[in-house]
Design an enzyme around this catalytic site. Sequence first.
Site, short mmCIF file in Angstrom:
data_model
loop_
_atom_site.label_atom_id
_atom_site.label_comp_id
_atom_site.label_asym_id
_atom_site.label_seq_id
_atom_site.Cartn_x
_atom_site.Cartn_y
_atom_site.Cartn_z
N ASP A 51 2.04 11.63 84.53
CA ASP A 51 2.16 12.87 85.30
C ASP A 51 0.85 13.67 85.33
O ASP A 51 0.84 14.86 85.57
CB ASP A 51 3.30 13.74 84.77
CG ASP A 51 3.11 14.07 83.30
OD1 ASP A 51 2.18 13.52 82.69
OD2 ASP A 51 3.89 14.88 82.77
N HIS A 254 -23.20 -1.48 90.55
CA HIS A 254 -22.23 -0.38 90.42
C HIS A 254 -21.80 -0.18 88.98
O HIS A 254 -20.65 0.16 88.69
CB HIS A 254 -21.01 -0.64 91.32
CG HIS A 254 -21.33 -0.47 92.78
ND1 HIS A 254 -20.51 -0.90 93.79
CD2 HIS A 254 -22.40 0.08 93.39
CE1 HIS A 254 -21.07 -0.63 94.96
NE2 HIS A 254 -22.22 -0.04 94.74
N ASP A 271 -28.36 6.61 88.58
CA ASP A 271 -27.98 6.85 89.98
C ASP A 271 -26.86 7.87 89.93
O ASP A 271 -25.73 7.54 89.55
CB ASP A 271 -27.52 5.53 90.62
CG ASP A 271 -27.18 5.68 92.10
OD1 ASP A 271 -27.01 6.82 92.58
OD2 ASP A 271 -27.07 4.63 92.77
N ASP A 282 -27.47 12.00 96.47
CA ASP A 282 -27.44 10.64 95.93
C ASP A 282 -28.86 10.27 95.53
O ASP A 282 -29.68 9.96 96.39
CB ASP A 282 -26.88 9.71 97.02
CG ASP A 282 -26.68 8.28 96.55
OD1 ASP A 282 -26.88 8.00 95.36
OD2 ASP A 282 -26.34 7.44 97.41
N HIS A 361 -29.12 -5.48 97.97
CA HIS A 361 -28.43 -4.47 98.78
C HIS A 361 -29.32 -3.99 99.92
O HIS A 361 -30.48 -4.37 100.04
CB HIS A 361 -27.96 -3.31 97.90
CG HIS A 361 -29.04 -2.60 97.13
ND1 HIS A 361 -29.85 -1.65 97.70
CD2 HIS A 361 -29.45 -2.71 95.84
CE1 HIS A 361 -30.68 -1.18 96.79
NE2 HIS A 361 -30.48 -1.81 95.65
N HIS A 365 -28.03 4.41 103.47
CA HIS A 365 -26.76 4.69 104.15
C HIS A 365 -26.74 6.14 104.57
O HIS A 365 -27.44 6.97 103.98
CB HIS A 365 -25.58 4.39 103.21
CG HIS A 365 -25.72 5.02 101.85
ND1 HIS A 365 -25.36 6.32 101.59
CD2 HIS A 365 -26.21 4.54 100.67
CE1 HIS A 365 -25.61 6.60 100.33
NE2 HIS A 365 -26.14 5.56 99.74
N HIS A 372 -21.24 7.56 101.04
CA HIS A 372 -21.54 6.58 102.09
C HIS A 372 -20.89 7.16 103.34
O HIS A 372 -19.72 6.90 103.64
CB HIS A 372 -20.97 5.21 101.74
CG HIS A 372 -21.62 4.62 100.51
ND1 HIS A 372 -21.09 3.58 99.80
CD2 HIS A 372 -22.78 4.93 99.89
CE1 HIS A 372 -21.88 3.28 98.78
NE2 HIS A 372 -22.91 4.10 98.81
N GLU A 395 -33.34 3.74 99.47
CA GLU A 395 -33.12 3.34 98.09
C GLU A 395 -33.43 1.87 97.81
O GLU A 395 -32.55 1.11 97.41
CB GLU A 395 -31.69 3.65 97.68
CG GLU A 395 -30.60 3.14 98.62
CD GLU A 395 -29.20 3.45 98.07
OE1 GLU A 395 -28.95 3.10 96.91
OE2 GLU A 395 -28.39 4.05 98.80
N TYR A 399 -34.14 -6.22 90.98
CA TYR A 399 -33.29 -6.49 89.82
C TYR A 399 -33.54 -7.93 89.39
O TYR A 399 -33.26 -8.86 90.15
CB TYR A 399 -31.82 -6.28 90.19
CG TYR A 399 -31.61 -4.98 90.96
CD1 TYR A 399 -31.39 -3.77 90.30
CD2 TYR A 399 -31.71 -4.96 92.37
CE1 TYR A 399 -31.25 -2.58 91.01
CE2 TYR A 399 -31.58 -3.77 93.08
CZ TYR A 399 -31.34 -2.59 92.40
OH TYR A 399 -31.23 -1.42 93.11
N ARG A 417 -34.49 1.01 90.74
CA ARG A 417 -34.18 1.52 92.08
C ARG A 417 -34.75 2.93 92.17
O ARG A 417 -34.77 3.67 91.19
CB ARG A 417 -32.66 1.52 92.31
CG ARG A 417 -32.24 2.09 93.65
CD ARG A 417 -30.81 1.69 94.08
NE ARG A 417 -29.76 2.26 93.25
CZ ARG A 417 -29.09 1.58 92.34
NH1 ARG A 417 -29.34 0.30 92.12
NH2 ARG A 417 -28.14 2.17 91.62
N GLU A 419 -34.27 6.17 94.75
CA GLU A 419 -33.42 6.61 95.86
C GLU A 419 -33.62 8.10 96.13
O GLU A 419 -33.52 8.93 95.23
CB GLU A 419 -31.94 6.36 95.51
CG GLU A 419 -30.96 6.88 96.55
CD GLU A 419 -29.53 6.46 96.30
OE1 GLU A 419 -29.14 6.26 95.13
OE2 GLU A 419 -28.78 6.34 97.29
#
Length: 452
Positions: A51, A254, A271, A282, A361, A365, A372, A395, A399, A417, A419
């Site tokens: 709940d 991610h 990130d 972002d 990637h 975006h 996104h 970005e 890797y 990265r 960005e």
Amino acid sequence: MARTSRTSTTKAAPRAPVSPFARRRKQLMRMAGEDAIVIVPAAAERVRSRDTHFPYRQDSDLLYLTGFPEPDAVLALIPGRRHGEAILFCRERDPEREGWDGPRFGPEGAVETFGVDDAYPVTDLDDILPGLLEGRSRVYYHFGRDAEFDLKLIGWLNRVRAQVRSGAQPPHEFLELGHLLDELRLFKDAGELKLMQRAADISVAAHQAAMRAARPGVAEYQLQAELEYVFRRHGAVPAYNSIVGAGPNACVLHYNANNGTARDGDLVLIDAGAEVDGYASDITRTFPANGRFTPAQRALHDLVRDAQAAALAQARPGTHWDAIHEAAVATLSEGLLRLGLLRGKLEKIIADGSYKRFYRHKTGHWLGLDVHDVGDYRVDGQSRVLEAGMVFTIEPGLYVDADDPTVDAKWRGIGIRIEDDVLITKAAPRVLTDGLARSADEIEAFMADARG
Ligand code: GLY
Ligand code: MN
Ligand code: MN
């Protein structure tokens, strides 16, 4: 959105200037046409466990068109309707429930505060919605997003269809709302840009706090706490799950377990971005836990930095969206060859996609109410042409798998990265996140300063 007093007024208030929400509703109705109806439900509340619920986040389209923050609501836009074009259905006031869950606007408060033409209790939807559908030939709605609401809508349509022999005219065209609305949302107005700049500024401060707190032995979640402390201190929330990856965790795109520890010599990839009144930022930065890049880390960081600069150089009105990614890929591929991570001919590496071993990637975006954000990347089969008012991320990254036997050991386990958030203007692009150290030199100088 400040809540005004909910006492009822008998006299009409002086006409306020047209709010951005009213302007957007008008614009959407103009696009939809006089014989259409637009239906936008609120996001559903989602159970986290038994709940308890996830923090409530309003549906971005409803936010865009009303600013209304509550669940259990539906906006109907009925262009040209004489008794009101913008109708909101929402929860009624309920002192007992409000004592548990907090205040509600109620239909009366919704009209007062959000400037819709009329509002009704959401429990009256079943009685009222069929009548609003009747006589409209087209329905704009997000079919398939909320299965439960889809079924309700079908039920209301069937109620109108059942009345055909009595002369009712049910809608006969069903269209994807995003086709109209995404196009509006893609171009940010001045108010939106102000919120996006604020989200960017808070995110810059948050990344600075994390860089200041970094040291060998720090846990990823401790850096996450530094970031999110700054978000909350400014009334913002994370726009998405913050990614804090130390060492090879930076290679997981991610990653958000955030339970590892940064060792001496590790890079940390963060990130994370704040959301302000629904608008996202972002940002990614990658920095050494101990404040100094190794030569190998610096070489790859410089390369990603160069790729970002090359991509940013394409961020002009009239350029194709794909040119941003292509510029980043060309720079990264050339650098991977130069540094010996890839072998062969540059043209072939780009054409056959072998660079994807290190760069999986895309380079960015759209950014807005959704991290996104909505908006087509291709139009009529062609890559979209950039125009002033569009905001997106740039970005690029690299890797290198920790177990990659085909590259020199010094590169293994490095994930980087960079960005930033960019607004296309008629002139040079505006980098909303420009205040944050970006190059290896800037990051080292910032971290040295922070350590005194
Ligand atoms: N943080 C999600 C992304 O960078 O696209
Ligand atoms: Mn992004
Ligand atoms: Mn990101």
